[in-house]
Write an enzyme that holds these catalytic residues in place. Structure first.
Site, PDB file in Angstrom:
ATOM      1  N   GLU A 124      -3.814   2.178  11.157  1.00 35.33           N
ATOM      2  CA  GLU A 124      -4.220   3.807  11.967  1.00 35.33           C
ATOM      3  C   GLU A 124      -5.264   4.155  10.888  1.00 35.33           C
ATOM      4  O   GLU A 124      -5.079   4.151   9.592  1.00 35.33           O
ATOM      5  CB  GLU A 124      -3.128   4.601  11.665  1.00 35.33           C
TER       6      GLU A 124
ATOM      7  N   ARG B 174       8.976  -4.219   4.193  1.00 37.12           N
ATOM      8  CA  ARG B 174       7.771  -3.558   3.283  1.00 37.12           C
ATOM      9  C   ARG B 174       7.486  -3.940   1.915  1.00 37.12           C
ATOM     10  O   ARG B 174       8.355  -4.389   1.144  1.00 37.12           O
ATOM     11  CB  ARG B 174       7.684  -2.231   3.338  1.00 37.12           C
TER      12      ARG B 174
ATOM     13  N   LYS C 116       0.342   6.720   2.552  1.00 32.75           N
ATOM     14  CA  LYS C 116      -1.016   7.108   2.775  1.00 32.75           C
ATOM     15  C   LYS C 116      -1.399   8.569   2.456  1.00 32.75           C
ATOM     16  O   LYS C 116      -2.265   9.114   1.949  1.00 32.75           O
ATOM     17  CB  LYS C 116      -1.506   6.564   3.884  1.00 32.75           C
TER      18      LYS C 116
END
Ligand code: ATP
Ligand code: MG
Length: 572
Positions: A43, A270, A280
Site C-alpha cells: 500500500e 512476518r 508503518k
C-alpha cells in the site's frame, strides 16, 4: 497472462521452504494451466521496511525459482493515506534489492470499474446491501467470536433501493461515514470476517491516480482477492495476520473464478526485529514529528534507511534467507542482521585508516620534514585487491583510547615504556606525554625503531598491539555519524502495549552521535563517493553519506567490527 507451463522435476523439490513446496505441488498437478504468477502488493502509504524485504524476497524469489512471474501491485484503495512519493520510493527500493517486475506494474485502482461492477452484481443477486448506521453501531452489532452478531435493520432493504443508494453514494450525494455497502453473508458466523463485512465506504479525498472519479472505495477484503484474480495471480503470498481473512478472500474470489484458474492465498510469518518496529504508522509518526531525520534516516528499519546506513542488497537477502519462512510468529535478533552486513562488507570493503577520536603522537627521533610512503593492503579478504599508499611523518594522530599513561597488565595498546606496532609502518615506544591543566592528554611522545619498518626483517619482532594512525600533516577532517539502536528496549511494540507507555518514550536517546573531526587518510578523501563503503581499520564499517560535499565527507557507521551475534550464539 503467460501460457507457458512450468515443469517441476523431483530434484527441484529438495531444500524448498513450505511455500515453495506448495507452489511446486500445484505446478506438478498442473493447476492454473501450470502457470505461476505471484505479486507483491504494497500500500503506497509509507516507505518499505526490512519486513517488506522479507515479503519481496518471497514473492519475487519463488517466481524466479520456478520460472514464473511476479507483479508489483500498488494496493491503493485508501486515498486518504496514499501518495505518489511512496509509489516512487517503493519502486526504487524493490529495484535496489535486485528484483524486476518488467511491465507488470499494476494498481488496485485499475480495477475500480470491475470491482464496482461486481458490487452491483452482488447487490442485484441479494448478496450486498447499503447500511446507514454509524460505524459505532455497526461495530457494536458485530458480536464476539463466541456470541453471534445482530443483523442490521437495513439488511433486508429492497434490491432496487440498494442499487439506487449505492449509485448515489458513488455520485457524491452523501457525506463520508453516512452509508456503507456491506456483504450480506452471516452475522452468526464464527469467523468474524463473515459477519456482513464492509465492501465499500465513502471517501471524498481525491485519489492520486483516479482523481475525483470515485466517491466510494473498496475495502481491502473486497479488493485484494479480486485484484489477484483480474491480474492472473496464481499464488497470493502474504503474512499470517491474513490467515483469518482467507475464507472471505475465497468467498469473493469464487464469485469470479472457476476450476481452470483460481488464485490461492498462502500465509507465512512476518519479520519482527529486536530494538526496532515495523509499523508503518509509527514509523511515519517518527518522520513527521522529526524524531528521526526522515524515512531514510540510517537508524530506520526502512530499506532506504538501511541503504543509506551502508547495507547491501546481498546482506539483506542473506539475512532473510537465514531467518527463513515458517508458520510461527517470531522476534528475530537485530544482531543477526548486523552479522549479515559485517560478513558481506568484510569481503567487499576497502580497508582505510581513519582516527575517530584523535590525539597527537610525536615521534621525537624522526626527522622533521621527512615523508615516507607506506603501502597499505586494500583488502586481505580479496586476492589481488592491491595496496594504496599512505604518508608517514613525524607527527601522527592515533585514537585517544589507544594510549594510557599507566596501563593495567591486559592493556595491549600504547603506554609509557611499552612498544606497539604502527600498522604498516614501524614499532614505536612511548616516552612521555603532555597534559593540559585538567589532566587531559594533549600530545604523546614516542621513539621509533628504524630497523622495524614494515616488510623488513626487523619488523618481525613480536609486539602485542598494532595501532592505526594517520599523518597529521596530510590527513583530512571528516564527519562521522555513529549510530546505535533506534530503541532502548528489545521489543518496543510489546513494551509500549503491555505497559501503556508511548512508544516514542522508548527511543534510544543515544542512537546518534556526531563526531566532527575525524582524521582520515588522503587516499580515502580522494576516492570516496556517496554510497561507497569502507572498513575503518579497527573501528568498523562506514558508508559515505549523500550529505557529503566537495569540501567535507560525511560517513555513516554501518556497524562496528565486534560481532554480537556470534557471542549470542555461543551463549545459547
Ligand atoms: P499496513 O499496516 O499499512 O497494512 P503493512 O506493513 O502490512 O502495513 P503493506 O504495504 O500492506 O504494509 O504490505 C505489503 C506486503 O508486505 C504485504 O503482503 C504484507 O504481508 C508484507 N509485509 C508487511 N510487513 C511485513 C513484515 N514485517 N514481514 C513480512 N512481510 C511483511
Ligand atoms: Mg497491509
Amino acid at each position: 497472462m503467460s501460457e507457458d507451463k512450468i515443469e517441476i522435476t523431483e530434484n527441484d523439490e529438495k531444500g524448498l521452504n513450505f511455500v515453495e513446496q506448495i507452489v511446486a505441488n500445484d505446478l506438478k498437478e498442473g493447476k492454473n494451466g501450470g502457470r505461476l504468477n505471484t505479486r507483491f502488493p504494497p500500500e503506497p502509504n509509507g516507505y518499505l521496511h526490512i519486513g517488506h524485504a522479507k515479503a519481496i524476497c518471497m514473492d519475487f524469489g519463488v517466481a524466479e525459482k520456478f520460472g514464473g512471474t511476479c507483479n508489483l501491485r500498488f494496493d491503493d484503495t485508501n486515498p486518504v493515506k496514499e501518495d505518489v512519493e511512496y509509489v516512487d520510493a517503493i519502486r526504487e527500493d524493490i529495484k535496489w534489492l535486485g528484483y524486476d517486475w518488467g511491465n507488470r506494474e499494476y494498481y488496485a485502482s485499475d480495477y475500480f470499474p470491475q470491482l464496482y461492477d461486481l458490487a452491483i452484481r452482488l447487490i442485484k443477486e441479494g448478496k450486498a446491501y447499503v447500511d446507514q448506521q454509524t460505524a459505532e453501531q455497526i461495530a457494536e452489532q458485530k458480536g464476539t467470536p463466541t456470541t453471534p452478531g445482530i443483523e442490521s435493520p437495513y439488511r433486508n432493504r429492497p434490491i432496487e433501493e440498494n442499487l439506487d443508494l449505492f449509485e448515489r453514494m458513488n455520485k457524491g450525494e452523501f457525506d463520508e461515514g453516512t452509508y456503507v455497502l456491506r456483504a450480506k453473508i452471516d452475522m452468526a458466523n464464527p469467523n468474524m470476517h463473515f459477519r456482513d463485512p464492509i465492501m465499500y465506504r465513502i471517501i471524498k479525498t481525491p485519489h492520486h491516480r483516479t482523481g475525483t472519479k470515485w466517491n466510494v472505495y473498496p475495502m481491502y477484503d473486497f479488493a485484494h482477492g479480486q485484484s489477484d484474480y483480474f491480474e492472473g495471480v496464481t499464488h497470493s503470498i502474504c503474512t499470517l495476520e491474513f490467515e483469518v481473512h482467507r475464507p472471505l478472500y475465497e468467498y469473493f474470489v469464487k464469485e469470479l473464478a472457476d476450476e481452470s484458474y483460481c488464485p490461492r492465498q498462502i500465509e507465512f510469518n512476518r519479520l519482527n526485529l529486536t530494538y526496532t518496529l515495523m509499523s508503518k504508522r509509527k514509523l511515519l509518526q517518527l518522520v513527521k514529528e522529526g524524531l528521526v531525520a526522515g524515512w531514510d534516516d540510517p537508524r530506520m528499519p526502512t530499506i532506504c534507511g538501511l541503504r543509506r546506513r551502508g547495507y547491501t542488497p546481498e546482506s539483506i537477502k542473506n539475512f532473510v534467507n537465514k531467518i527463513g519462512y515458517t508458520k510461527y510468529e517470531a522476534l528475530n535478533s537485530i544482531s543477526l542482521l548486523e552479522h549479515s552486513i559485517r560478513e558481506d562488507l568484510n569481503k567487499r570493503a576497502t580497508r582505510v585508516s581513519a582516527v575517530v577520536n584523535p590525539v597527537k603522537l610525536i615521534i621525537t627521533n624522526y626527522p622533521e620534514d621527512k615523508v615516507e610512503t607506506m603501502e597499505m593492503e586494500n583488502n586481505p579478504e580479496q586476492e589481488n585487491s592491491g595496496t594504496h599508499s599512505m604518508p608517514f611523518t613525524r607527527e601522527l594522530y592515533i585514537e585517544r583510547e589507544d594510549f594510557m599513561e599507566e596501563a593495567p597488565k591486559k592493556f595491549f595498546r600504547l603506554s609509557i615504556d611499552k612498544e606497539v606496532r604502527l600498522k604498516g609502518a614501524y614499532i614505536i615506544k612511548a616516552t612521555g606525554c603532555k597534559k593540559d591543566a585538567n589532566g587531559n592528554i594533549e600530545e604523546i611522545y614516542c621513539e621509533y625503531d628504524p630497523d622495524t619498518k614494515s616488510g623488513m626483517p626487523g619488523s618481525m619482532r613480536k609486539v602485542k598491539g598494532t595501532l592505526h594512525w594517520v599523518s597529521a600533516k596530510h590527513c583530512i577532517n571528516a564527519e562521522a555519524r555513529l549510530y546505535d539502536r533506534l530503541f532502548s528496549v528489545e521489543n518496543p511494540s510489546k513494551e509500549s502495549e503491555e505497559n501503556g507507555i508511548d512508544f516514542r518514550e522508548l527511543l534510544n536517546p543515544d542512537s546518534l552521535k556526531v563526531v566532527e573531526n575525524v582524521k582520515i587518510e588522503p587516499y580515502l578523501a580522494e576516492i570516496a563517493k556517496p554510497g561507497d563503503k569502507f572498513q575503518f581499520q579497527r573501528i568498523g564499517y562506514f558508508a559515505v553519506d549523500p550529505d557529503s560535499t566537495a569540501d567535507r565527507l560525511v560517513f555513516n557507521r554501518t556497524i562496528g567490527l565486534k560481532d554480537s551475534w556470534e557471542k549470542e550464539q555461543k551463549k545459547a
